[in-house]
Design an enzyme around this catalytic site. Structure first.
Site, short mmCIF file in Angstrom:
data_model
loop_
_atom_site.label_atom_id
_atom_site.label_comp_id
_atom_site.label_asym_id
_atom_site.label_seq_id
_atom_site.Cartn_x
_atom_site.Cartn_y
_atom_site.Cartn_z
N SER A 86 0.87 -1.19 0.00
CA SER A 86 0.00 0.00 0.00
C SER A 86 0.89 1.22 0.00
CB SER A 86 -0.87 0.01 1.26
OG SER A 86 -1.52 1.25 1.40
N TYR B 32 -1.91 -0.42 10.50
CA TYR B 32 -2.02 -0.87 9.10
C TYR B 32 -0.74 -0.51 8.34
CZ TYR B 32 -3.67 -1.12 4.25
OH TYR B 32 -3.79 -1.41 2.91
N1 LIG Z 1 -8.48 -0.49 -2.07
C1 LIG Z 1 -7.50 0.27 -1.66
O1 LIG Z 1 -7.64 1.51 -1.60
C2 LIG Z 1 -6.18 -0.35 -1.27
C3 LIG Z 1 -5.08 0.51 -1.18
C4 LIG Z 1 -3.84 -0.02 -0.84
C5 LIG Z 1 -3.72 -1.38 -0.60
N2 LIG Z 1 -4.81 -2.19 -0.69
C6 LIG Z 1 -4.61 -3.61 -0.41
O2 LIG Z 1 -5.20 -4.37 -1.45
C7 LIG Z 1 -5.56 -5.67 -0.96
C8 LIG Z 1 -6.98 -5.98 -1.40
O3 LIG Z 1 -7.87 -5.06 -0.80
P1 LIG Z 1 -9.21 -4.54 -1.55
O4 LIG Z 1 -9.04 -3.12 -1.79
O5 LIG Z 1 -9.55 -5.46 -2.66
O6 LIG Z 1 -10.25 -4.70 -0.34
P2 LIG Z 1 -11.62 -5.56 -0.23
O7 LIG Z 1 -12.54 -5.18 -1.35
O8 LIG Z 1 -12.06 -5.33 1.16
O9 LIG Z 1 -11.17 -7.07 -0.44
C9 LIG Z 1 -10.37 -7.70 0.54
C10 LIG Z 1 -10.12 -9.13 0.14
O10 LIG Z 1 -9.28 -9.74 1.15
C11 LIG Z 1 -9.98 -10.88 1.67
N3 LIG Z 1 -9.68 -11.12 3.08
C12 LIG Z 1 -9.61 -10.21 4.08
N4 LIG Z 1 -9.36 -10.83 5.24
C13 LIG Z 1 -9.28 -12.16 4.98
C14 LIG Z 1 -9.06 -13.33 5.75
N5 LIG Z 1 -8.87 -13.30 7.08
N6 LIG Z 1 -9.05 -14.53 5.12
C15 LIG Z 1 -9.27 -14.61 3.79
N7 LIG Z 1 -9.49 -13.55 3.00
C16 LIG Z 1 -9.49 -12.34 3.58
C17 LIG Z 1 -11.46 -10.58 1.47
O11 LIG Z 1 -12.21 -11.76 1.55
P3 LIG Z 1 -13.76 -11.76 2.09
O12 LIG Z 1 -14.61 -11.36 0.92
O13 LIG Z 1 -13.99 -13.17 2.54
O14 LIG Z 1 -13.84 -10.78 3.21
C18 LIG Z 1 -11.41 -9.95 0.09
O15 LIG Z 1 -11.30 -10.91 -0.90
C19 LIG Z 1 -5.36 -5.61 0.55
O16 LIG Z 1 -4.13 -6.22 0.90
C20 LIG Z 1 -5.29 -4.11 0.84
O17 LIG Z 1 -4.53 -3.82 2.01
C21 LIG Z 1 -6.04 -1.70 -1.02
#
Ligand SMILES: NC(=O)c1ccc[n+]([C@@H]2O[C@H](COP(=O)([O-])OP(=O)(O)OC[C@H]3O[C@@H](n4cnc5c(N)ncnc54)[C@H](OP(=O)(O)O)[C@@H]3O)[C@@H](O)[C@H]2O)c1
Length: 273
Positions: A131, A144
């Site tokens: 991130s 985080y």
């Molecule tokens: N979106 C942003 O702005 C952003 C920015 C920087 C970094 N990121 C990083 O990008 C990655 C993906 O995030 P996203 O934006 O796609 O968020 P999201 O829409 O909330 O999706 C999160 C994903 O992680 C899974 N997950 C979370 N906790 C878990 C657990 N204990 N076991 C198994 N699966 C789990 C969720 O599964 P479930 O559906 O089962 O909950 C979902 O598939 C993360 O590492 C996040 O830190 C995101």
């Protein structure tokens, strides 16, 4: 054609990466912990494994299984993760432990389990979704940021360790992307109600406003990630989003200025002989 292992393909970035890889004609082994996502044109090119990222043995078994499914994995994407918002004093040991389990210890466990396979193959690409918070953190998400800095540091050292084995590492640092990341079903708030910092209060309100209005398009991020995996010379550090670029540049400028201002103190600690 590449075989992918992607954690957290139920929604958000993970789902978009899986979709983009399949559209390219690649094959995907993806993990979910509950419901199976809707993916276009998946057919036999998609295999879903059910595992919670906090289940140590389940994660290890999923990696072994992933390498069996299509006879090898070319790209590993440590994507599953979540955010924790709040003042530092407000986070409990349990909050901190849970976040590090999913965002740090599990990706490291996945890499350690996968490395013998990647070494035997003599190739592979590990992509860790970190991130911009792991490079230029804002206020209100210190724990985080700590997890994402950990993953950045891990990636940068690992890359040097495995380079001669034909294994590449990319730490992908997205800015704000329009997923569920800031939605209640994903992000956690620190458990205690400690409210000593107006800066944290303002940041949390701003993040709540930003939910589902973020600048970044997850489909374009996914396309960029898939293209990077297919490129001849992928980078160690990849920023995604103009906001991420701006924050990273700002952070570097501040670092350079501070290093210069304190240079005498810094170099003054060497032995004089
Ligand atoms: N979106 C942003 O702005 C952003 C920015 C920087 C970094 N990121 C990083 O990008 C990655 C993906 O995030 P996203 O934006 O796609 O968020 P999201 O829409 O909330 O999706 C999160 C994903 O992680 C899974 N997950 C979370 N906790 C878990 C657990 N204990 N076991 C198994 N699966 C789990 C969720 O599964 P479930 O559906 O089962 O909950 C979902 O598939 C993360 O590492 C996040 O830190 C995101």
């Amino acid at each position: 054609m590449k075989n992918w292992f992607i954690t957290g393909v139920s929604r958000g970035l993970g789902l978009a990466i899986a979709q983009a890889a399949l559209a390219k004609g690649d094959r995907v082994v993806g993990t979910v912990r509950s419901e199976a996502p809707e993916l276009d044109g998946a057919g036999e090119n998609l295999v879903l494994l059910k595992v919670d990222m906090s289940d140590e043995q389940g994660v290890v078994s999923a990696v072994h299984e992933a390498f069996k499914v299509f006879g090898g994995i070319d790209v590993i994407v440590n994507n599953a993760g979540f955010g924790l918002l709040g003042a530092v004093e407000a986070s409990s040991d349990e909050d901190v432990q849970r976040l590090f389990d999913v965002n740090v210890f599990t990706p490291i466990r996945i890499v350690r389990t996968a490395l013998p396979y990647l070494r035997a193959q003599g190739r592979g690409h590990i992509m860790n979704i970190t991130s911009i918070a792991g490079r230029a953190p804002g206020v209100g998400a210190a724990i985080y940021a700590a997890t994402k800095f950990a993953l950045e540091g891990f990636s940068a050292s690992l890359a040097q360790e495995v380079e001669s084995l034909g294994i590449r590492v990319t730490a992908v640092a997205p800015g704000q992307f329009r997923t569920d990341f800031l939605a209640e079903k994903s992000v956690r708030k620190s458990s205690a109600e400690v409210d000593y910092s107006p800066a944290v209060t303002a940041a949390l309100a701003a993040m709540s406003e930003l939910n589902h209005h973020q600048l970044g398009d997850p489909k374009l991020a996914a396309q960029a990630i898939v293209n990077t995996a297919h490129s001849a010379n992928p980078p160690l550090h990849l920023l995604l989003g103009s906001d991420a670029l701006q924050r990273a540049r700002g952070k570097l400028a501040v670092l350079m200025k501070e290093m210069a201002a304190w240079e005498d103190v810094t170099v003054g600690t060497d032995f004089k002989d």
